[in-house]
Scaffold this active site. Structure first.
Site, PDB file in Angstrom:
ATOM      1  N   ASN A  56       5.227   2.472 -27.586  1.00 10.48           N
ATOM      2  CA  ASN A  56       4.335   1.999 -28.649  1.00 10.48           C
ATOM      3  C   ASN A  56       4.200   0.489 -28.510  1.00 10.48           C
ATOM      4  O   ASN A  56       5.116  -0.261 -28.840  1.00 10.48           O
ATOM      5  CB  ASN A  56       4.931   2.382 -30.007  1.00 10.48           C
ATOM      6  CG  ASN A  56       4.082   1.910 -31.180  1.00 10.48           C
ATOM      7  OD1 ASN A  56       3.201   1.071 -31.038  1.00 10.48           O
ATOM      8  ND2 ASN A  56       4.375   2.430 -32.359  1.00 10.48           N
TER       9      ASN A  56
ATOM     10  N   HIS B 143      -4.058   5.123 -31.452  1.00  2.96           N
ATOM     11  CA  HIS B 143      -2.833   4.330 -31.387  1.00  2.96           C
ATOM     12  C   HIS B 143      -1.714   5.246 -30.912  1.00  2.96           C
ATOM     13  O   HIS B 143      -1.739   6.453 -31.140  1.00  2.96           O
ATOM     14  CB  HIS B 143      -2.530   3.747 -32.771  1.00  2.96           C
ATOM     15  CG  HIS B 143      -1.176   3.147 -32.879  1.00  2.96           C
ATOM     16  ND1 HIS B 143      -0.689   2.243 -31.961  1.00  2.96           N
ATOM     17  CD2 HIS B 143      -0.175   3.329 -33.789  1.00  2.96           C
ATOM     18  CE1 HIS B 143       0.532   1.890 -32.307  1.00  2.96           C
ATOM     19  NE2 HIS B 143       0.876   2.532 -33.408  1.00  2.96           N
TER      20      HIS B 143
ATOM     21  N   CYS C  53      -0.877  -2.428 -35.969  1.00  2.00           N
ATOM     22  CA  CYS C  53      -1.325  -1.479 -34.945  1.00  2.00           C
ATOM     23  C   CYS C  53      -2.796  -1.089 -35.069  1.00  2.00           C
ATOM     24  O   CYS C  53      -3.351  -0.483 -34.151  1.00  2.00           O
ATOM     25  CB  CYS C  53      -0.439  -0.233 -34.973  1.00  2.00           C
ATOM     26  SG  CYS C  53       1.307  -0.599 -34.662  1.00  2.00           S
TER      27      CYS C  53
END
Length: 332
Positions: free
Chosen positions: A285, A255, A115
């Site tokens: 996500n 993020h 990520c």
């Protein structure tokens, strides 16, 4: 002569058409829509079509970024794809993206920092273009997490989604562009999340498939606690190293792990005054793609000269922060 810096010239993104509601996921995971939203602040997310892989999403996002920059594929010198869910172990997904885009001049490579990958890829592009002035890089982050989710593990399965975001990086007039990037890795915490099987240590076999070892695994509580410890000092360090104060930042693009963690991070890092941009509620996500997609959507709200902070964090464990002064697209 106009002073030049390295910055983001344009952005683009793509999210798949298929919307997955909390109601649909609740039925698959044995939870409830209310529980999912309470724990994550996610109301929906997107899943790729059966015939879409990471490279397909990356190509669509990359084309949009090139169109926004008014550049052709032959204007790109470097093509960097950040993904932890590539089409296959080999060849690099970037090679497939290069072929589909017909970006034949570009040297292409993958990076896998999960990520944090988009911020790492920006710094790599920044370094390459500083060494070789006048070039341009296409940075793409793409992930298809829906293919590696274990729906018997609701705390993980309800979070993740698919998408791709891209940025064209190249010369921009000073004083705009990337001000400072800090990258940090914490390999001692590598066990907190990952996919256990499918590599050289634990190759695919009947046993690994039966054990569900090709699914994504995460210790969510330990991951959140660790990130809340390491990220506030990193954010403060990158801002002060660039000669600014936290109060100078107009926009933060983090993020998108889950909404509650974003809230906790913003408060603990002293960023309550800033505009914290989110896509988590509608898109979930998206792994490495989450910052890139959120940046593309958020940039419509940026004005010339705004200070923008990108914050990446995730598997490895790895973290990265990029402070940049936004430049509206203009000719040098």
């Amino acid at each position: 002569m106009i002073q030049q810096s390295i910055g983001i010239i344009s952005t683009g993104s793509y999210v798949p058409d298929r919307t997955i509601s909390n109601a649909e996921l609740a039925a698959r995971t044995g939870t409830s829509p209310e529980w999912i939203e309470l724990k994550t602040q996610i109301r929906s997310r997107r899943y790729a079509a059966p015939d879409q892989a990471a490279s397909d999403l990356a190509v669509l996002a990359g084309r949009r970024a090139l169109t926004a920059a008014r550049l052709s594929e032959n204007d790109i010198d470097y093509l960097i794809v950040s993904t932890s869910t590539g089409d296959s172990p080999q060849p690099p997904t970037a090679a497939l993206v290069q072929h589909a885009l017909q970006a034949h001049r570009a040297a292409c490579l993958d990076i896998n920092v999960v990520c944090s990958g988009f911020v790492y890829a920006l710094e790599l592009a920044h370094a390459l273009l500083t060494l070789h002035p006048g070039g341009r890089a296409l940075v793409i982050a793409a992930d298809v997490y829906s293919r590696i989710l274990d729906f018997s593990d609701p705390r993980t399965a309800v979070l993740f989604a698919d998408g791709a975001g891209a940025a064209v990086v190249g010369p921009v007039p000073g004083p705009y562009g990337i001000e400072r990037v800090l990258l940090r890795s914490f390999g001692n915490m590598h066990h907190l999340l990952g996919v256990p099987a499918g590599g050289s240590r634990s190759p695919a076999s009947h046993a690994t498939v039966d054990a569900g070892a090709h699914y994504f695994k995460m210790d969510g509580h330990a991951t959140a606690d660790f990130l809340l410890d390491i990220l506030p000092p990193l954010i403060s360090e990158v801002v002060h190293a660039a000669g600014f104060e936290l109060g100078d930042i107009e926009h933060v693009v983090p993020h998108q792990p889950n909404g509650r963690l974003i809230d906790d991070l913003a408060h603990k890092a002293g960023l309550d005054h800033t505009r914290i941009h989110r896509t988590i509620d509608a898109l979930g996500n998206m792994g490495s793609a989450s910052i890139a997609v959120t940046l593309d959507q958020a940039s419509a709200e940026f004005t010339d000269g705004d200070l923008v902070l990108l914050i990446g964090f995730g598997g490895g464990m790895a973290a990265g922060a990029c402070l940049l002064r936004w430049a509206q697209r203009r000719e040098l």
